[in-house]
Design a protein around this motif. Sequence first.
Motif, PDB file in Angstrom:
ATOM      1  N   LEU A 145      39.674  37.781 -15.080  1.00 42.90           N
ATOM      2  CA  LEU A 145      39.577  36.439 -15.729  1.00 42.90           C
ATOM      3  C   LEU A 145      38.044  36.197 -16.389  1.00 42.90           C
ATOM      4  CD1 LEU A 145      40.355  33.617 -15.638  1.00 42.90           C
ATOM      5  CD2 LEU A 145      39.135  33.046 -13.383  1.00 42.90           C
ATOM      6  N   ILE A 146      37.105  36.994 -15.896  1.00 38.67           N
ATOM      7  CA  ILE A 146      35.850  37.226 -16.702  1.00 38.67           C
ATOM      8  C   ILE A 146      36.017  37.854 -17.937  1.00 38.67           C
ATOM      9  CG2 ILE A 146      33.375  37.786 -16.509  1.00 38.67           C
ATOM     10  CD1 ILE A 146      33.432  37.267 -13.600  1.00 38.67           C
ATOM     11  N   ALA A 147      36.613  38.942 -17.912  1.00 40.98           N
ATOM     12  CA  ALA A 147      36.805  39.717 -19.155  1.00 40.98           C
ATOM     13  C   ALA A 147      37.696  38.894 -20.068  1.00 40.98           C
ATOM     14  CB  ALA A 147      37.344  40.902 -18.985  1.00 40.98           C
ATOM     15  N   PHE A 148      38.762  37.899 -19.833  1.00 39.65           N
ATOM     16  CA  PHE A 148      39.681  37.377 -20.441  1.00 39.65           C
ATOM     17  C   PHE A 148      38.907  35.924 -20.999  1.00 39.65           C
ATOM     18  CE2 PHE A 148      43.021  34.095 -20.974  1.00 39.65           C
ATOM     19  CZ  PHE A 148      43.890  34.736 -21.998  1.00 39.65           C
ATOM     20  N   ALA A 149      38.056  35.652 -20.303  1.00 46.25           N
ATOM     21  CA  ALA A 149      37.599  34.286 -20.604  1.00 46.25           C
ATOM     22  C   ALA A 149      36.615  34.433 -21.877  1.00 46.25           C
ATOM     23  CB  ALA A 149      36.604  33.614 -19.524  1.00 46.25           C
ATOM     24  N   TYR A 150      35.921  35.836 -22.073  1.00 43.37           N
ATOM     25  CA  TYR A 150      35.131  36.129 -23.105  1.00 43.37           C
ATOM     26  C   TYR A 150      35.935  36.481 -24.338  1.00 43.37           C
ATOM     27  CZ  TYR A 150      30.565  34.683 -21.516  1.00 43.37           C
ATOM     28  OH  TYR A 150      29.578  33.833 -21.305  1.00 43.37           O
ATOM     29  N   PHE A 151      36.930  37.016 -24.039  1.00 45.05           N
ATOM     30  CA  PHE A 151      38.230  37.508 -25.045  1.00 45.05           C
ATOM     31  C   PHE A 151      38.520  36.114 -25.736  1.00 45.05           C
ATOM     32  CE2 PHE A 151      42.658  37.728 -26.349  1.00 45.05           C
ATOM     33  CZ  PHE A 151      42.438  38.548 -27.613  1.00 45.05           C
ATOM     34  N   LYS A 152      38.645  35.020 -24.996  1.00 45.77           N
ATOM     35  CA  LYS A 152      39.055  33.722 -25.469  1.00 45.77           C
ATOM     36  C   LYS A 152      37.978  32.913 -26.022  1.00 45.77           C
ATOM     37  CE  LYS A 152      43.666  33.424 -25.395  1.00 45.77           C
ATOM     38  NZ  LYS A 152      44.265  33.184 -26.518  1.00 45.77           N
ATOM     39  N   GLY A 153      36.845  33.339 -25.609  1.00 48.79           N
ATOM     40  CA  GLY A 153      35.482  32.426 -25.850  1.00 48.79           C
ATOM     41  C   GLY A 153      35.373  31.327 -25.153  1.00 48.79           C
ATOM     42  N   PHE A 154      35.480  31.242 -24.107  1.00 44.96           N
ATOM     43  CA  PHE A 154      35.025  30.047 -23.116  1.00 44.96           C
ATOM     44  C   PHE A 154      34.409  30.523 -21.965  1.00 44.96           C
ATOM     45  CE2 PHE A 154      39.632  31.104 -21.846  1.00 44.96           C
ATOM     46  CZ  PHE A 154      39.283  31.149 -20.211  1.00 44.96           C
ATOM     47  N   LEU A 155      33.633  29.201 -21.534  1.00 49.47           N
ATOM     48  CA  LEU A 155      32.741  29.588 -20.316  1.00 49.47           C
ATOM     49  C   LEU A 155      33.748  29.438 -19.077  1.00 49.47           C
ATOM     50  CD1 LEU A 155      29.413  27.948 -21.344  1.00 49.47           C
ATOM     51  CD2 LEU A 155      30.034  30.355 -21.173  1.00 49.47           C
ATOM     52  N   LEU A 156      33.262  30.009 -17.775  1.00 44.64           N
ATOM     53  CA  LEU A 156      33.724  29.577 -16.746  1.00 44.64           C
ATOM     54  C   LEU A 156      32.885  28.787 -15.890  1.00 44.64           C
ATOM     55  CD1 LEU A 156      35.144  33.321 -15.767  1.00 44.64           C
ATOM     56  CD2 LEU A 156      36.479  31.330 -16.587  1.00 44.64           C
ATOM     57  N   HIS A 157      33.605  27.830 -15.170  1.00 43.47           N
ATOM     58  CA  HIS A 157      32.975  26.889 -14.222  1.00 43.47           C
ATOM     59  C   HIS A 157      33.279  27.115 -12.912  1.00 43.47           C
ATOM     60  CE1 HIS A 157      31.526  24.185 -17.677  1.00 43.47           C
ATOM     61  NE2 HIS A 157      32.732  24.641 -18.162  1.00 43.47           N
ATOM     62  N   GLN A 158      32.578  26.697 -11.864  1.00 39.86           N
ATOM     63  CA  GLN A 158      32.474  26.813 -10.577  1.00 39.86           C
ATOM     64  C   GLN A 158      32.716  25.612  -9.769  1.00 39.86           C
ATOM     65  OE1 GLN A 158      29.901  29.507  -8.713  1.00 39.86           O
ATOM     66  NE2 GLN A 158      31.008  29.467  -6.829  1.00 39.86           N
ATOM     67  N   MET A 159      33.722  25.273  -8.888  1.00 37.57           N
ATOM     68  CA  MET A 159      33.767  24.253  -8.074  1.00 37.57           C
ATOM     69  C   MET A 159      33.884  24.696  -6.452  1.00 37.57           C
ATOM     70  SD  MET A 159      36.904  21.457  -8.473  1.00 37.57           S
ATOM     71  CE  MET A 159      36.173  20.812  -9.877  1.00 37.57           C
ATOM     72  N   ASP A 160      33.513  23.772  -5.883  1.00 35.92           N
ATOM     73  CA  ASP A 160      33.408  24.178  -4.240  1.00 35.92           C
ATOM     74  C   ASP A 160      34.016  22.778  -3.466  1.00 35.92           C
ATOM     75  OD1 ASP A 160      32.769  25.365  -1.656  1.00 35.92           O
ATOM     76  OD2 ASP A 160      31.346  23.606  -1.573  1.00 35.92           O
ATOM     77  N   VAL A 161      34.968  23.309  -2.762  1.00 39.55           N
ATOM     78  CA  VAL A 161      35.828  21.761  -1.883  1.00 39.55           C
ATOM     79  C   VAL A 161      35.041  21.880  -0.786  1.00 39.55           C
ATOM     80  CG1 VAL A 161      37.983  21.136  -1.116  1.00 39.55           C
ATOM     81  CG2 VAL A 161      37.994  22.559  -3.468  1.00 39.55           C
ATOM     82  N   LYS A 162      34.488  20.710  -0.440  1.00 35.93           N
ATOM     83  CA  LYS A 162      33.937  20.337   1.053  1.00 35.93           C
ATOM     84  C   LYS A 162      35.089  20.166   1.930  1.00 35.93           C
ATOM     85  CE  LYS A 162      30.141  18.095  -1.458  1.00 35.93           C
ATOM     86  NZ  LYS A 162      29.161  16.930  -1.655  1.00 35.93           N
ATOM     87  N   ILE A 163      34.528  20.498   3.412  1.00 35.10           N
ATOM     88  CA  ILE A 163      35.653  20.572   4.251  1.00 35.10           C
ATOM     89  C   ILE A 163      37.058  20.842   4.037  1.00 35.10           C
ATOM     90  CG2 ILE A 163      33.897  19.182   5.770  1.00 35.10           C
ATOM     91  CD1 ILE A 163      35.563  16.714   5.023  1.00 35.10           C
ATOM     92  N   ALA A 164      37.277  22.092   3.133  1.00 33.85           N
ATOM     93  CA  ALA A 164      38.598  22.119   2.637  1.00 33.85           C
ATOM     94  C   ALA A 164      39.648  22.244   3.673  1.00 33.85           C
ATOM     95  CB  ALA A 164      38.425  23.532   1.998  1.00 33.85           C
ATOM     96  N   PHE A 165      39.277  22.847   4.981  1.00 35.82           N
ATOM     97  CA  PHE A 165      40.305  23.092   5.924  1.00 35.82           C
ATOM     98  C   PHE A 165      40.698  21.719   6.409  1.00 35.82           C
ATOM     99  CE2 PHE A 165      39.223  27.791   6.846  1.00 35.82           C
ATOM    100  CZ  PHE A 165      39.646  28.107   5.448  1.00 35.82           C
ATOM    101  N   LEU A 166      39.972  20.882   6.373  1.00 42.80           N
ATOM    102  CA  LEU A 166      40.183  19.517   6.958  1.00 42.80           C
ATOM    103  C   LEU A 166      41.160  18.754   6.334  1.00 42.80           C
ATOM    104  CD1 LEU A 166      37.791  20.733   8.782  1.00 42.80           C
ATOM    105  CD2 LEU A 166      36.874  18.218   8.638  1.00 42.80           C
ATOM    106  N   ASN A 167      41.708  19.214   5.274  1.00 41.06           N
ATOM    107  CA  ASN A 167      42.653  18.371   4.125  1.00 41.06           C
ATOM    108  C   ASN A 167      43.737  18.644   4.509  1.00 41.06           C
ATOM    109  OD1 ASN A 167      40.941  17.058   1.993  1.00 41.06           O
ATOM    110  ND2 ASN A 167      39.884  19.114   2.200  1.00 41.06           N
ATOM    111  N   ARG A 168      44.673  19.238   5.467  1.00 38.45           N
ATOM    112  CA  ARG A 168      45.915  19.539   5.712  1.00 38.45           C
ATOM    113  C   ARG A 168      46.356  19.270   7.009  1.00 38.45           C
ATOM    114  NH1 ARG A 168      50.849  20.246   3.372  1.00 38.45           N
ATOM    115  NH2 ARG A 168      52.288  21.276   4.667  1.00 38.45           N
ATOM    116  N   PHE A 169      47.523  18.596   7.032  1.00 39.14           N
ATOM    117  CA  PHE A 169      47.949  18.168   8.149  1.00 39.14           C
ATOM    118  C   PHE A 169      48.499  19.236   9.129  1.00 39.14           C
ATOM    119  CE2 PHE A 169      47.690  14.007   6.298  1.00 39.14           C
ATOM    120  CZ  PHE A 169      47.397  13.255   7.156  1.00 39.14           C
TER     121      PHE A 169
END
Length: 365
Positions: free
Chosen positions: A70-94
């Motif tokens: 993905l990093i290699a492809f991003a620079y082929f396409k010329g865009f930056l990558l961003h990062q996101m963290d989901v808080k208490i992710a495991f608590l979101n599923r019944f």
Amino acid sequence: MPKQQYNIIVLFYIYIYLPKKWVFRNKVDDNGVIVKNKVRLVVKGYSQEEGIDYEETFALVARLEAIIILIAFAYFKGFLLHQMDVKIAFLNRFLKEEVFVEQTPGFEDPHFSNRVFKLEKALYGLKQASRAWYKRLSCFLLKNRYLKGKIDKTLFVETKGEDVLLVQVYIDDIIFGSTNESLCDEFSGLMKSEFRVNHMGELEFFLGLQIKQTPEGTLIHQQKYLKDLLKKYELSEAKTYDTPMLTEGKLDLDEIGKVVEEKFYRGMIGSLLYLTSSRPDIMFSVCLCARFQAKPKESHLKVVKRIFRYLKGSCDFDLWYPRSTNIDLVAFSNVDHAGCLLDRKSTSGMCHFIGSCLVSWVTKK
């Protein structure tokens, strides 16, 4: 604690309930500076029994090779990558299973000590928690017209005209980027509307990899992790070598050699295997030493320490992914026929490039 997490029921002898504990840890940045003190309520999932507390546990996560591609492809396409963290992710599923847990340590109700909690949603520590979270997230993205990868099921794609948005999921850490920044903003807003997320900006630190994105390309290294290892094994002041092992060196069982502690040797090998995520130059040497984890001898430990001394002298080595107009997939391979002294099996090695970017490497007996 989020709402609808518990239902309180009276404990009957027919119910099997799980213990819980508090886990405290410090979260550090890529420089080792403490940025947050975290506390988490965790279920002791090792007490679960298959068929009673859980059924399926397997959950898809992105492979490291997928992140690098993905990093290699991003620079082929010329865009930056961003990062996101989901808080208490495991608590979101019944949960579909009936799971009972004890009252929260330190917050027990003295008037209803014979009561336990029935979980409505997953908690950290449950064997099925990661699977439940992946299903929750994938269903949400598919509902919003994202397409799931046919090969990599942790990759989600959205296209609008000639623009594309790529989303790579590793449990509760999400990497995303687009040829149009407005699509990144839309995705960030979409996630915030459904989950508690922390948009961490440009991708800089992921799975122990330190990543620096520049206009000319991307640098990937694990210098912080390497320095911590050298300090841990008291090799920070050791003599350095120019190569990870002798070119004419061959390892065998060394039946008459002095035995060393297995746990210590395996710990060093495990640490080095993780370091191969950004250091393909030590892949063969580490995998060769990993064959002798059952009864390691001093001769094997000597070679492992030489690898660390080589790393100390090449601490500033990193992977460089330059911008390129070429995205051809090129593979190289080689084999040492019947070269193993133990069983005369062959050892093969392979590496793959996308354009001029090295994206995967492996050695195998």
